[in-house]
Design an enzyme around this catalytic site. Structure first.
Site, PDB file in Angstrom:
ATOM      1  N   ASP A 160     -30.853 133.044  24.939  1.00  0.00           N
ATOM      2  CA  ASP A 160     -30.605 131.900  24.064  1.00  0.00           C
ATOM      3  C   ASP A 160     -29.342 131.150  24.497  1.00  0.00           C
ATOM      4  O   ASP A 160     -29.013 131.130  25.676  1.00  0.00           O
ATOM      5  CB  ASP A 160     -30.480 132.421  22.623  1.00  0.00           C
ATOM      6  CG  ASP A 160     -31.022 131.453  21.589  1.00  0.00           C
ATOM      7  OD1 ASP A 160     -30.462 130.347  21.486  1.00  0.00           O
ATOM      8  OD2 ASP A 160     -31.982 131.790  20.882  1.00  0.00           O
ATOM      9  N   HIS A 191     -27.263 128.327  17.842  1.00  0.00           N
ATOM     10  CA  HIS A 191     -28.664 128.741  17.816  1.00  0.00           C
ATOM     11  C   HIS A 191     -28.823 130.223  18.145  1.00  0.00           C
ATOM     12  O   HIS A 191     -29.535 130.965  17.447  1.00  0.00           O
ATOM     13  CB  HIS A 191     -29.435 127.879  18.814  1.00  0.00           C
ATOM     14  CG  HIS A 191     -30.909 128.047  18.798  1.00  0.00           C
ATOM     15  ND1 HIS A 191     -31.563 128.927  19.636  1.00  0.00           N
ATOM     16  CD2 HIS A 191     -31.871 127.425  18.073  1.00  0.00           C
ATOM     17  CE1 HIS A 191     -32.867 128.841  19.429  1.00  0.00           C
ATOM     18  NE2 HIS A 191     -33.088 127.939  18.483  1.00  0.00           N
ATOM     19  N   SER A 346     -38.121 128.727  16.439  1.00  0.00           N
ATOM     20  CA  SER A 346     -36.996 129.552  16.880  1.00  0.00           C
ATOM     21  C   SER A 346     -36.572 130.553  15.829  1.00  0.00           C
ATOM     22  O   SER A 346     -36.057 131.622  16.156  1.00  0.00           O
ATOM     23  CB  SER A 346     -35.783 128.669  17.197  1.00  0.00           C
ATOM     24  OG  SER A 346     -35.816 128.194  18.501  1.00  0.00           O
TER      25      SER A 346
END
EC number: 3.4.21.-
Length: 399
Positions: A160, A191, A346
């Site tokens: 990520d 994120h 996600s």
């Protein structure tokens, strides 16, 4: 009567054509290709010695062509070796590319492309609901019911934007792995910290006792390259192999781009090696077959659901989707402390990665785990999309 000289010329030409590697046209109409950057994949059975000899030859060819034509190409950038699936990424001029394609040891070449996160940031501080949903057959519960082993002894690789490994939600269970995106070993986007908190956070996570490894493949803007992702996957497999945890590991990829055979091949090798791989289906409300790594048949591809058990409006769909998981308005950790809310496939994928680690901790085999999760899942999703499963992630708690 056939002229033997003519026949021999024909056969030589046929053999040369047959030996030429395939240049794969990848992606979809919105894919962002990276100019003059290529991923080269060797044929199965090419030995490490032959691979090294090929790499050395390509470096020499590129150096000669660069000097001759004055190009600004950089040449060889990184090599891959994922359980004997060998290849490399480089920045090459057209003449060097032609030499590569004509090497009989090369299977295929594809152009590198931009890959992005599959998450959408929303407001901070909203209540989370995903944990309760995946531990109950019926919607509405806020209680998370789970076995207290909670992934103990299992490692999850977060591929990520990086992870704030010092966040209080990880309680010392997180470590830095590698960085193929830039030189900044931190999560400047948020994120990656959010997804890691979802799969293994103490407060917000599914597998609350699992170990966490930060594998940074995306930069602060949430984008990276297919070659960088493959390099990250390469690290995960080699690290798991060196630590003796193949069969006790999972990987989360909350990212995606246009179709890429190389990306799909890399995650397939990781899955077959004994790492459970969960990937996001994508956020374009389109058929996930056109995206990678979502389209890889071997991995567990995850679409996003809402608190009302509907398909999230943004979620990709299609026959490659294996399962739905909560992905709208998910609260989890943010870098520097505290929490934030994000939406996207996600956010759905780490629910499945965490559940994979949870099940591995209870004795499940990573290689067949996606099928097991589909068997356990609740047929709850309304309007899941054309040719798409309606099954929602469930942990088998009995609730």
């Amino acid at each position: 009567m056939v002229c033997l000289k003519t026949l021999s010329v024909f056969l030589a030409a046929f053999a040369a054509a047959d030996a030429r590697a395939v240049f794969k046209t990848q992606g979809h109409k919105n894919s962002e290709m990276i100019p003059d950057n290529y991923i080269v994949v060797m044929k199965d059975g090419v030995s490490q010695d032959d691979f090294k000899a090929h790499v050395s030859s390509v470096a020499s060819i590129h150096s000669t062509n660069k000097a001759k034509r004055g190009t600004n190409t950089e040449g060889m950038k990184r090599e891959f070796d994922i359980m004997n699936w060998r290849g490399y990424h480089g920045h090459f001029d057209r003449d060097t590319l032609e030499e590569i394609l004509n090497d009989s040891k090369v299977d295929y070449v594809e152009q590198d492309q931009v890959v992005r996160i599959s998450g959408l940031v929303t407001q901070r501080g909203a209540p989370s609901w995903g944990l309760g949903r995946v531990s109950h057959r019926q919607a509405g519960s806020r209680d998370y019911v789970f076995d207290d082993s909670a992934g103990r002894g299992v490692t999850i690789y977060g591929v990520d934007t990086g992870i704030d490994i010092n966040h209080q939600d990880f309680r010392g269970r997180a470590r830095w792995g590698t960085n193929t995106a830039d030189r900044d070993n931190a999560d400047r986007h948020g994120h990656g910290t959010h997804t890691a908190s979802t799969f293994a956070g103490t407060a917000y996570g599914i597998a609350k006792n699992a170990n966490i490894v930060a594998v940074k493949v995306l930069g602060s803007d949430g984008s990276g390259s297919t070659s960088g992702i493959i390099a990250g996957i390469n690290y995960c497999v080699q690290d798991a192999q060196q630590r003796g945890i193949l069969g006790k590991a999972a990987m989360n990829l909350s990212l995606g781009g246009g179709f890429s055979q190389a990306n799909n091949d890399a995650v397939t090798r990781a899955q077959n090696a004994g790492i459970f791989v969960a990937v996001a289906a994508g956020n374009d409300n389109r058929d996930a077959r056109n995206y990678s790594p979502a389209s890889a048949p071997a991995v567990c591809t995850v679409a996003s659901s809402t608190i009302n058990d509907s398909k999230s409006s943004f979620s990709n769909w299609g026959p490659v989707v294996d399962i739905y998981a909560p992905g709208s308005d998910i609260i989890a950790a943010r870098p520097g402390g505290g929490s934030t809310t994000m939406s996207g496939t996600s956010m759905a994928s780490p629910h499945v990665a965490g559940m994979g680690a949870y099940m591995i901790g209870l004795g499940a085999d990573p290689r067949s785990l996606c099928d097991r999760l589909k068997q356990l899942a609740t047929p709850a999703i309304r309007n899941p999309g054309s040719s798409t499963t309606n099954r929602l992630l469930y942990n088998g708690s009995g609730q």
